[in-house]
Design an enzyme around this catalytic site. Structure first.
Site, short mmCIF file in Angstrom:
data_model
loop_
_atom_site.label_atom_id
_atom_site.label_comp_id
_atom_site.label_asym_id
_atom_site.label_seq_id
_atom_site.Cartn_x
_atom_site.Cartn_y
_atom_site.Cartn_z
N ASN A 162 0.81 -1.21 0.00
CA ASN A 162 -0.16 -0.08 0.07
C ASN A 162 0.89 1.21 -0.07
OD1 ASN A 162 -2.15 1.51 -0.08
ND2 ASN A 162 -2.67 1.53 2.17
N ASP A 180 -1.78 -9.79 -4.64
CA ASP A 180 -3.14 -9.40 -4.27
C ASP A 180 -4.10 -9.74 -5.34
OD1 ASP A 180 -5.28 -7.98 -3.61
OD2 ASP A 180 -4.42 -5.99 -3.43
#
Length: 256
Positions: free
Chosen positions: A9, A150
């Site tokens: 992130n 992801d």
């Protein structure tokens, strides 16, 4: 050999929250990153080129968006950073390093939500998944393949804390979940679930508000999928929910 995957992130932000400590203190041999959100030249030297590591990057064209990377103690014998489709390659979502016959991919699968959270990106996501599958099936012909990343999809109800309230949300739509089911029909193995069947409450992403992480109200959307030959080498598969620095936590496998 320990292979770990982590959606950080934003690597620049994660670097301020202990990224290098995680890299260097967990017996990791290969670390695959997603959502790097930086061009290599924007990273400090310590993060771009840490001592004892080889790092390769596939950034998005758009600043501060997407991007994947792979850190490895051994130098890869080959690097692949393109699916050959501009609309996917420009978002910096696909990277493969080869170590002899072994291929390790770091992939940041798209979220199907549009700007208005209207699931408008689901067709793009499904198209991307199809392109990835075709590519890694070709890699499988040359040796074992591990597809880390992801996936932005919780496969089964056990993989999400609140399945009923999210049945119409991207990440848990039936059409998205069927992608992972189809991968398994093709022989790919969800390494964590294969070793931890029927175990609830294992998640890899939590919303960043409302105490969701503390309450463990999350989604398991990060996976390491293994080809048939790679799955035979898996000794352990794990999730590290106590490692902070991102809204995702690291996951990994130990292989022979």
């Amino acid at each position: 050999m320990r292979i770990v995957s982590w959606n950080v992130n934003g690597l620049r932000a994660c670097a301020k929250k202990g990224f290098l400590n995680v890299l260097n203190t967990n017996n990791i041999d290969v670390l695959c990153l997603q959502e790097v959100r930086a061009f290599p030249e924007q990273l400090t030297k310590e993060v771009l080129d840490p001592e004892g590591w080889h790092a390769v990057f596939s950034p998005a064209e758009r600043p501060g968006y997407s991007g994947v990377a792979i850190y490895s103690k051994k130098k890869p014998t080959k690097v692949i950073n393109s699916l050959g489709v501009k609309k996917f390659d420009e978002e910096g979502r696909f990277l493969v390093t080869k170590f002899g016959r072994l291929s390790i991919a770091s992939i940041y699968f798209p979220n199907g939500s549009g700007k208005e959270r209207d699931n408008s990106r689901v067709p793009y996501k499904l198209d991307f998944c199809g392109q990835v599958l075709e590519h890694i099936k070709q890699l499988e012909k040359t040796g074992p393949v591990l597809v880390t990343g992801d996936y932005n999809t919780a496969h089964h109800e056990i993989d999400i804390a609140r399945p009923k309230s999210n049945k119409n949300s991207s990440g848990f739509l039936l059409i998205e979940r069927e992608v992972l089911s189809n991968w398994e029909k093709e022989g790919w193995v969800d390494t964590f679930r294969s070793l931890h069947p029927n175990e609830p409450d294992h998640y890899t992403w939590w919303r960043q508000f409302g105490g969701m992480r503390e309450a463990n109200v999350g989604w398991r959307i990060d996976y390491i999928m293994a080809s048939k030959s790679a799955s035979k080498r898996i000794k352990d598969a794990f999730i590290w929910p106590n490692i902070l620095g991102s809204d995702h936590c690291p996951i990994g496998v130990d292989i022979d």
